[in-house]
Design a protein around this motif. Sequence first.
Motif, PDB file in Angstrom:
ATOM      1  N   GLY A 160       0.784  -1.230   0.000  1.00 52.00           N
ATOM      2  CA  GLY A 160       0.000   0.000   0.000  1.00 52.00           C
ATOM      3  C   GLY A 160       0.813   1.274   0.000  1.00 52.00           C
ATOM      4  O   GLY A 160       0.286   2.346   0.280  1.00 52.00           O
ATOM      5  N   PHE A 161       2.125   1.190  -0.292  1.00 43.43           N
ATOM      6  CA  PHE A 161       2.939   2.403  -0.411  1.00 43.43           C
ATOM      7  C   PHE A 161       2.608   3.096  -1.720  1.00 43.43           C
ATOM      8  O   PHE A 161       2.207   2.443  -2.689  1.00 43.43           O
ATOM      9  N   PRO A 162       2.813   4.405  -1.794  1.00 39.37           N
ATOM     10  CA  PRO A 162       2.700   5.075  -3.094  1.00 39.37           C
ATOM     11  C   PRO A 162       3.751   4.474  -4.032  1.00 39.37           C
ATOM     12  O   PRO A 162       4.902   4.293  -3.636  1.00 39.37           O
ATOM     13  N   VAL A 163       3.352   4.130  -5.232  1.00 42.87           N
ATOM     14  CA  VAL A 163       4.263   3.468  -6.167  1.00 42.87           C
ATOM     15  C   VAL A 163       5.036   4.518  -6.959  1.00 42.87           C
ATOM     16  O   VAL A 163       4.443   5.405  -7.569  1.00 42.87           O
ATOM     17  N   HIS A 164       6.356   4.405  -6.916  1.00 41.75           N
ATOM     18  CA  HIS A 164       7.218   5.280  -7.704  1.00 41.75           C
ATOM     19  C   HIS A 164       7.321   4.722  -9.119  1.00 41.75           C
ATOM     20  O   HIS A 164       7.215   3.512  -9.317  1.00 41.75           O
ATOM     21  N   ASN A 165       7.581   5.567 -10.078  1.00 42.02           N
ATOM     22  CA  ASN A 165       7.766   5.045 -11.432  1.00 42.02           C
ATOM     23  C   ASN A 165       9.200   4.549 -11.604  1.00 42.02           C
ATOM     24  O   ASN A 165      10.081   4.849 -10.786  1.00 42.02           O
ATOM     25  N   ALA A 166       9.427   3.795 -12.653  1.00 39.60           N
ATOM     26  CA  ALA A 166      10.743   3.178 -12.886  1.00 39.60           C
ATOM     27  C   ALA A 166      11.840   4.233 -13.026  1.00 39.60           C
ATOM     28  O   ALA A 166      12.958   4.036 -12.541  1.00 39.60           O
ATOM     29  N   GLU A 167      11.524   5.359 -13.687  1.00 42.84           N
ATOM     30  CA  GLU A 167      12.533   6.409 -13.871  1.00 42.84           C
ATOM     31  C   GLU A 167      12.954   6.994 -12.525  1.00 42.84           C
ATOM     32  O   GLU A 167      14.128   7.294 -12.309  1.00 42.84           O
ATOM     33  N   SER A 168      11.999   7.155 -11.621  1.00 44.01           N
ATOM     34  CA  SER A 168      12.298   7.672 -10.287  1.00 44.01           C
ATOM     35  C   SER A 168      13.243   6.736  -9.538  1.00 44.01           C
ATOM     36  O   SER A 168      14.236   7.166  -8.953  1.00 44.01           O
ATOM     37  N   TRP A 169      12.945   5.445  -9.571  1.00 43.76           N
ATOM     38  CA  TRP A 169      13.820   4.469  -8.907  1.00 43.76           C
ATOM     39  C   TRP A 169      15.183   4.415  -9.584  1.00 43.76           C
ATOM     40  O   TRP A 169      16.205   4.265  -8.910  1.00 43.76           O
ATOM     41  N   GLN A 170      15.222   4.521 -10.900  1.00 43.36           N
ATOM     42  CA  GLN A 170      16.495   4.478 -11.618  1.00 43.36           C
ATOM     43  C   GLN A 170      17.414   5.590 -11.113  1.00 43.36           C
ATOM     44  O   GLN A 170      18.580   5.356 -10.821  1.00 43.36           O
ATOM     45  N   TRP A 171      16.874   6.819 -11.003  1.00 41.75           N
ATOM     46  CA  TRP A 171      17.722   7.911 -10.528  1.00 41.75           C
ATOM     47  C   TRP A 171      18.086   7.718  -9.067  1.00 41.75           C
ATOM     48  O   TRP A 171      19.242   7.832  -8.681  1.00 41.75           O
ATOM     49  N   THR A 172      17.091   7.429  -8.231  1.00 42.30           N
ATOM     50  CA  THR A 172      17.319   7.301  -6.797  1.00 42.30           C
ATOM     51  C   THR A 172      18.383   6.256  -6.486  1.00 42.30           C
ATOM     52  O   THR A 172      19.263   6.481  -5.660  1.00 42.30           O
ATOM     53  N   LEU A 173      18.306   5.131  -7.165  1.00 41.53           N
ATOM     54  CA  LEU A 173      19.211   4.030  -6.841  1.00 41.53           C
ATOM     55  C   LEU A 173      20.520   4.038  -7.621  1.00 41.53           C
ATOM     56  O   LEU A 173      21.558   3.656  -7.081  1.00 41.53           O
ATOM     57  N   PHE A 174      20.475   4.441  -8.881  1.00 42.24           N
ATOM     58  CA  PHE A 174      21.653   4.203  -9.724  1.00 42.24           C
ATOM     59  C   PHE A 174      22.271   5.438 -10.355  1.00 42.24           C
ATOM     60  O   PHE A 174      23.272   5.324 -11.061  1.00 42.24           O
ATOM     61  N   GLN A 175      21.717   6.616 -10.124  1.00 39.05           N
ATOM     62  CA  GLN A 175      22.297   7.819 -10.722  1.00 39.05           C
ATOM     63  C   GLN A 175      22.623   8.884  -9.682  1.00 39.05           C
ATOM     64  O   GLN A 175      22.893  10.019 -10.043  1.00 39.05           O
ATOM     65  N   ASN A 176      22.608   8.545  -8.428  1.00 34.59           N
ATOM     66  CA  ASN A 176      22.995   9.469  -7.364  1.00 34.59           C
ATOM     67  C   ASN A 176      24.495   9.716  -7.480  1.00 34.59           C
ATOM     68  O   ASN A 176      25.289   8.793  -7.317  1.00 34.59           O
ATOM     69  N   PRO A 177      24.920  10.944  -7.758  1.00 35.59           N
ATOM     70  CA  PRO A 177      26.345  11.187  -7.975  1.00 35.59           C
ATOM     71  C   PRO A 177      27.231  10.899  -6.770  1.00 35.59           C
ATOM     72  O   PRO A 177      28.419  10.654  -6.937  1.00 35.59           O
ATOM     73  N   GLU A 178      26.698  10.920  -5.568  1.00 34.08           N
ATOM     74  CA  GLU A 178      27.534  10.671  -4.394  1.00 34.08           C
ATOM     75  C   GLU A 178      27.533   9.207  -3.956  1.00 34.08           C
ATOM     76  O   GLU A 178      28.233   8.856  -3.020  1.00 34.08           O
ATOM     77  N   GLN A 179      26.769   8.363  -4.614  1.00 33.96           N
ATOM     78  CA  GLN A 179      26.677   6.961  -4.198  1.00 33.96           C
ATOM     79  C   GLN A 179      28.030   6.262  -4.315  1.00 33.96           C
ATOM     80  O   GLN A 179      28.341   5.386  -3.528  1.00 33.96           O
ATOM     81  N   GLY A 180      28.806   6.665  -5.309  1.00 33.29           N
ATOM     82  CA  GLY A 180      30.137   6.079  -5.473  1.00 33.29           C
ATOM     83  C   GLY A 180      30.071   4.578  -5.635  1.00 33.29           C
ATOM     84  O   GLY A 180      29.233   4.051  -6.352  1.00 33.29           O
TER      85      GLY A 180
END
Length: 183
Positions: free
Chosen positions: A23-43
């Motif tokens: 029942g969480f609000p569902v994020h779209n795939a593009e949102s997850w892509q940036w959050t997980l794999f395009q964060n510049p500080e994730q290293g």
Amino acid sequence: MAKIRPVTPADIDAICSLERSVGFPVHNAESWQWTLFQNPEQGEFDAGWVAESKGEIVAFLGQFVREIWLGDKRYFFATGHTLISNANGRGAGMLLVRHGMRNPGADCYGTLNTNALAARLHKRLGLKPWLGEAGRVRVDWPVSLVRFGLGLVQTLRARRPGGYERLYQTERFARGLTQIALP
């Protein structure tokens, strides 16, 4: 027993399904892509982990890593976020959080507590609000219209192509850090 492994881009659809299942609000795939794999500080840090059981992803824990500078010393602060476990993932949430807390290379690990279920899990892990009882108080303060307007302009600029990278470089420059080339 669930097997834990780092999250990959191929897991995004399963993460969206997990969100729907609880029942969480569902994020779209593009949102997850940036959050997980395009964060510049994730290293080199994992963007999070999934727990698999019988070929099904039954739980997920995201991880956001931020570098913090105190004087000339750099620290890595890892924050666990979006802990989701479906009915087949009983116990997997606890395993994922413990896995995140053992994160090699992170100098500090924190997690977000946004609901009563998470609060119970954190208590079982022995975690405490870093502000003690004051951490339970919600703080709201008025924001000046000028600051609000500047923040809105910065947000809109960041959403343009290459905007997040420019914002990241500006932030690093403002802190007096050496500029780096982003991939």
